[in-house]
Design an enzyme around this catalytic site. Structure first.
Site, PDB file in Angstrom:
ATOM      1  N   ASP A 160       0.794  -1.238   0.000  1.00  0.00           N
ATOM      2  CA  ASP A 160       0.000   0.000   0.000  1.00  0.00           C
ATOM      3  C   ASP A 160       0.825   1.286   0.000  1.00  0.00           C
ATOM      4  OD1 ASP A 160       0.744  -0.337   2.728  1.00  0.00           O
ATOM      5  OD2 ASP A 160      -1.025   0.759   3.399  1.00  0.00           O
ATOM      6  N   TYR A 211      -0.645 -14.573   2.360  1.00  0.00           N
ATOM      7  CA  TYR A 211       0.548 -13.781   2.708  1.00  0.00           C
ATOM      8  C   TYR A 211       1.617 -14.603   3.410  1.00  0.00           C
ATOM      9  CZ  TYR A 211      -2.277  -9.624   1.821  1.00  0.00           C
ATOM     10  OH  TYR A 211      -3.058  -8.665   1.235  1.00  0.00           O
ATOM     11  N   ARG A 262       4.483 -12.982   5.397  1.00  0.00           N
ATOM     12  CA  ARG A 262       5.123 -11.705   5.722  1.00  0.00           C
ATOM     13  C   ARG A 262       5.533 -11.612   7.190  1.00  0.00           C
ATOM     14  NH1 ARG A 262       0.237  -7.330   4.881  1.00  0.00           N
ATOM     15  NH2 ARG A 262       1.994  -5.917   4.689  1.00  0.00           N
ATOM     16  N   GLY A 304     -15.379   5.071  -2.523  1.00  0.00           N
ATOM     17  CA  GLY A 304     -15.557   4.328  -3.767  1.00  0.00           C
ATOM     18  C   GLY A 304     -16.027   5.220  -4.910  1.00  0.00           C
ATOM     19  N   ALA A 305     -16.974   4.718  -5.715  1.00  0.00           N
ATOM     20  CA  ALA A 305     -17.430   5.444  -6.910  1.00  0.00           C
ATOM     21  C   ALA A 305     -18.033   6.810  -6.573  1.00  0.00           C
ATOM     22  CB  ALA A 305     -18.460   4.599  -7.651  1.00  0.00           C
ATOM     23  N   GLY A 327      -7.566   3.275  -3.668  1.00  0.00           N
ATOM     24  CA  GLY A 327      -7.292   4.220  -2.584  1.00  0.00           C
ATOM     25  C   GLY A 327      -5.834   4.673  -2.570  1.00  0.00           C
ATOM     26  N   ASP A 328      -4.911   3.746  -2.826  1.00  0.00           N
ATOM     27  CA  ASP A 328      -3.477   4.100  -2.807  1.00  0.00           C
ATOM     28  C   ASP A 328      -3.149   5.102  -3.917  1.00  0.00           C
ATOM     29  OD1 ASP A 328      -3.317   2.109  -0.875  1.00  0.00           O
ATOM     30  OD2 ASP A 328      -2.564   0.599  -2.282  1.00  0.00           O
TER      31      ASP A 328
END
Ligand code: ADP
Length: 303
Positions: free
Chosen positions: A30, A101, A103, A227-228, A257-258
């Site tokens: 992100d 993941y 991580r 969102g939209a 979003g990023d």
């Protein structure tokens, strides 16, 4: 007059389906995605640096090369011998994507272990960006170290931007997640939450509730993405709704979003109004969701 944006967090190795049993390798995460879009949108007199920790393995080396060729500064990235980067795998089943993941032992968990180095990087930056995922990968003492440095930067008048990016699976329980996200917000001057996450986890009934909650934590500027529908800004005296840019081509919403954040911050640093900066963020995000993957080529982005 240019300056320096510093984004702090974890960039991972991404494995996605390449067909015929093959896996395609990429890199994403992100805070790195936001750095990527900020770099693509900022003028050349601004530098964008990524702050993380990597290993001394070949994949860490490839990741650094990728960052360098994208024009992102890697001078603050420490490398620890014997460590490796985090990795995630995207699997597709009936069109739905599932993420697995690896991580837990990633080098990036050491982000705040060298406090002097962290301070030096933050001191050289004009805008510092981090997220709830940055906090979610750290041990409690490391969170304290990072937030202390960020509070220092905020007190010095720097812009400290925070996307809460609530991800329950990174946290031992929901309460710890929510309390730590609040601490993260207190260290920030600008918070960029996504309303669906905030409603789910903080129980906000309306966007106005989300905005009020973050102002109540001492955050001056709040941008709630929805969102939209676009974004709702409460920036000092300015309250404005900036609609999303409609698109009939939605391929992959990873990084909406990023990319919004990176494009928004780039215009804000260029002294545009918050509303104009958000309109640009919405335009960039609407293009990004029309392509596969978190990182799309800067050549595809509107100017
Ligand atoms: P996140 O990816 O963090 O959940 P959002 O889904 O709220 O964030 O999206 C961030 C921004 O991306 C929105 O403010 C909007 O500008 C743009 N966006 C997201 N989804 C769409 C969509 N379906 N159509 C057009 N723009 C969108």
């Amino acid at each position: 007059m240019g300056g320096r944006l510093l984004s702090i967090g974890e960039c991972m190795v991404e494995l996605s389906q390449g067909g015929e049993g093959l896996l395609r390798k990429g890199f994403a995460g992100d805070t790195f995605n936001t750095a990527w879009y900020a770099r693509a949108c900022l003028p050349a007199d601004w530098s964008v640096d990524y702050f993380t920790v990597l290993g001394d393995d070949p994949l860490s080396g490839e990741m650094l090369d990728m960052m360098t060729s994208a024009g992102i500064g890697t001078g603050f990235i420490r490398r620890i011998s014997g460590k490796t980067p985090g990795l995630y795998l995207i699997t597709l089943k009936n069109g739905e994507r599932t993420f697995s993941y690896w991580r837990d032992s990633a080098a990036a968990r050491k982000i705040a272990d060298d406090a002097d180095h962290l301070r030096a990087a933050i001191e050289q930056a004009d805008l510092i960006y981090f997220s709830g995922i940055t906090l979610g990968i750290l041990a409690p003492e490391a969170i304290d170290t990072l937030l202390a440095e960020l509070r220092r930067a905020k007190a010095a008048g720097k812009t400290v931007a925070f996307d809460p990016n609530l991800r329950p699976r990174l946290w031992i329980n929901n309460d710890v997640m929510l309390r730590t996200i609040e601490e993260g917000a207190r260290a920030a001057s600008l918070v960029l939450p996504s309303f669906d996450d905030e409603a789910t986890h903080f129980g906000d009934a309306t966007i106005t509730d989300t905005i009020a909650r973050y102002h109540g934590l001492g955050v001056r500027d709040v941008v709630v993405k929805n969102g939209a529908d676009g974004a709702y800004l409460s920036f000092g005296e300015v309250e404005v709704h900036v609609p999303g840019v409609a698109t009939d081509k939605i391929i992959d919403t990873t990084s909406a979003g990023d990319s919004f954040n990176g494009a928004f911050l780039s215009r804000l640093l260029g002294d545009n109004s918050p509303g104009d900066a958000a309109a640009f963020g919405a335009a960039i995000a609407s293009v990004v969701i029309g392509h596969h993957g978190a990182l799309i080529s800067p050549d595809l982005l509107p100017r």
